[in-house]
Design an enzyme around this catalytic site. Sequence first.
Site, PDB file in Angstrom:
ATOM      1  N   GLY A   1       0.932  -1.721  -0.156  1.00  0.00           N
ATOM      2  CA  GLY A   1       0.188   0.159   0.502  1.00  0.00           C
ATOM      3  C   GLY A   1       1.384   1.220   0.343  1.00  0.00           C
ATOM      4  O   GLY A   1       0.340   2.152   0.710  1.00  0.00           O
ATOM      5  N   ALA A   2       1.278   1.114  -0.789  1.00  0.00           N
ATOM      6  CA  ALA A   2       2.806   2.330  -0.545  1.00  0.00           C
ATOM      7  C   ALA A   2       2.246   3.389  -1.451  1.00  0.00           C
ATOM      8  O   ALA A   2       2.571   4.934  -1.310  1.00  0.00           O
ATOM      9  CB  ALA A   2       4.440   2.018  -1.333  1.00  0.00           C
ATOM     10  N   SER A   3       1.469   3.096  -2.066  1.00  0.00           N
ATOM     11  CA  SER A   3       0.453   4.558  -2.784  1.00  0.00           C
ATOM     12  C   SER A   3      -0.028   5.685  -2.025  1.00  0.00           C
ATOM     13  O   SER A   3      -0.064   6.391  -2.728  1.00  0.00           O
ATOM     14  CB  SER A   3       0.116   3.735  -4.450  1.00  0.00           C
ATOM     15  OG  SER A   3      -1.519   3.059  -3.568  1.00  0.00           O
ATOM     16  N   GLY A   4      -0.418   4.784  -0.911  1.00  0.00           N
ATOM     17  CA  GLY A   4      -1.316   5.115  -0.200  1.00  0.00           C
ATOM     18  C   GLY A   4      -0.530   6.346   0.762  1.00  0.00           C
ATOM     19  O   GLY A   4       0.275   6.057   0.856  1.00  0.00           O
TER      20      GLY A   4
ATOM     21  N   ILE B   1      -0.255   6.946   3.971  1.00  0.00           N
ATOM     22  CA  ILE B   1       0.227   6.526   4.432  1.00  0.00           C
ATOM     23  C   ILE B   1       1.588   5.723   4.318  1.00  0.00           C
ATOM     24  O   ILE B   1       2.406   6.041   5.069  1.00  0.00           O
ATOM     25  CB  ILE B   1      -1.299   5.698   5.991  1.00  0.00           C
ATOM     26  CG1 ILE B   1      -1.872   6.934   6.151  1.00  0.00           C
ATOM     27  CG2 ILE B   1       0.235   5.033   6.595  1.00  0.00           C
ATOM     28  CD1 ILE B   1      -2.715   6.410   7.638  1.00  0.00           C
ATOM     29  N   GLY B   2       1.043   4.721   3.634  1.00  0.00           N
ATOM     30  CA  GLY B   2       1.936   4.173   2.932  1.00  0.00           C
ATOM     31  C   GLY B   2       2.907   5.026   2.641  1.00  0.00           C
ATOM     32  O   GLY B   2       4.431   4.370   2.348  1.00  0.00           O
TER      33      GLY B   2
ATOM     34  N   SER C   1      -6.775   0.033  12.859  1.00  0.00           N
ATOM     35  CA  SER C   1      -7.649   1.213  13.221  1.00  0.00           C
ATOM     36  C   SER C   1      -8.005   1.663  14.240  1.00  0.00           C
ATOM     37  O   SER C   1      -8.229   0.385  14.936  1.00  0.00           O
ATOM     38  CB  SER C   1      -8.895   1.011  11.434  1.00  0.00           C
ATOM     39  OG  SER C   1      -9.302   2.483  12.449  1.00  0.00           O
TER      40      SER C   1
ATOM     41  N   TYR D   1     -15.592  -3.416   8.088  1.00  0.00           N
ATOM     42  CA  TYR D   1     -14.585  -2.537   8.656  1.00  0.00           C
ATOM     43  C   TYR D   1     -13.578  -2.713   9.644  1.00  0.00           C
ATOM     44  O   TYR D   1     -12.281  -3.245  10.221  1.00  0.00           O
ATOM     45  CB  TYR D   1     -14.551  -1.454   7.790  1.00  0.00           C
ATOM     46  CG  TYR D   1     -12.615  -0.457   7.945  1.00  0.00           C
ATOM     47  CD1 TYR D   1     -12.395  -0.528   6.976  1.00  0.00           C
ATOM     48  CD2 TYR D   1     -13.574   0.583   8.988  1.00  0.00           C
ATOM     49  CE1 TYR D   1     -10.772  -0.028   7.252  1.00  0.00           C
ATOM     50  CE2 TYR D   1     -11.120   1.197   9.257  1.00  0.00           C
ATOM     51  CZ  TYR D   1     -10.664   0.501   8.144  1.00  0.00           C
ATOM     52  OH  TYR D   1      -8.836   1.611   7.772  1.00  0.00           O
TER      53      TYR D   1
END
Length: 241
Positions: free
Chosen positions: A8-11, A13-14, A136, A149
């Site tokens: 998830g590096a594109s987010g 936080i990532g 979360s 979620y």
Amino acid sequence: MKTALVMGASGDIGGAICRRLARDGWSLYCHCYRNERKVLKIVSELRETYPHQDFFVVCLDMLDYREIAPFLEGLFQVDGVIFAAGFTKYALLSQHSRQEMANLWQIHMETPLLLLAGLESKLRQSGHGRVVFIGSVYGLSGSAMETVYSGVKGAQQSFAKAYAKEVATLGITVNCVAPGAVATAMNEDFTDSEMTTLTEEIPLARLATTNEIAAAVAYLCSEEAQYTTGVTIPVTGGWLL
């Protein structure tokens, strides 16, 4: 040199996690699926800033089981894994389709567990392997309108407790960071009134920055955190605790 896989590096936080771990001396596999251009930009930036470390873009559709085996075959040294990929759905439970429920489970739990099963032998080699889930606060407190979620985030935190015990003798630590409200692109649709109401509910009266989440991850990935395992660290500004 230590190497981590950041899912998830594109987010937002990532991406912050990638930048912080690179600053701390880690080489990185930066995962993406649809947003390859964004991750390529991050990797280009990191290669220029830290020329003695290695940075790679790796792609995987976490909803496609067929891609997992070839994805794992393309990874060599892996000393840490950070699971920052995911999404939510705002709806009543009765408004979730079976497929939406399955996708939430697969992204947040099933695929991460399959990846860990395949990477455990690599994580154990250095004697200080690191696994961190971005959970979360809803996994701790629950949230109406995000029940599925909340459930999968709670499952991540329960899994971390159990897996931490299983791999402790291998020198692998397993932990979660549980953010509260974070200033990311996901919140750009909030109205001014909604944002005011939200910040008024947070004791510190503001949203977290992505760098504050990344700092918690950096601690859990550090040498100093070798005795910290099986825990969930809330980074919430006191909200919902």
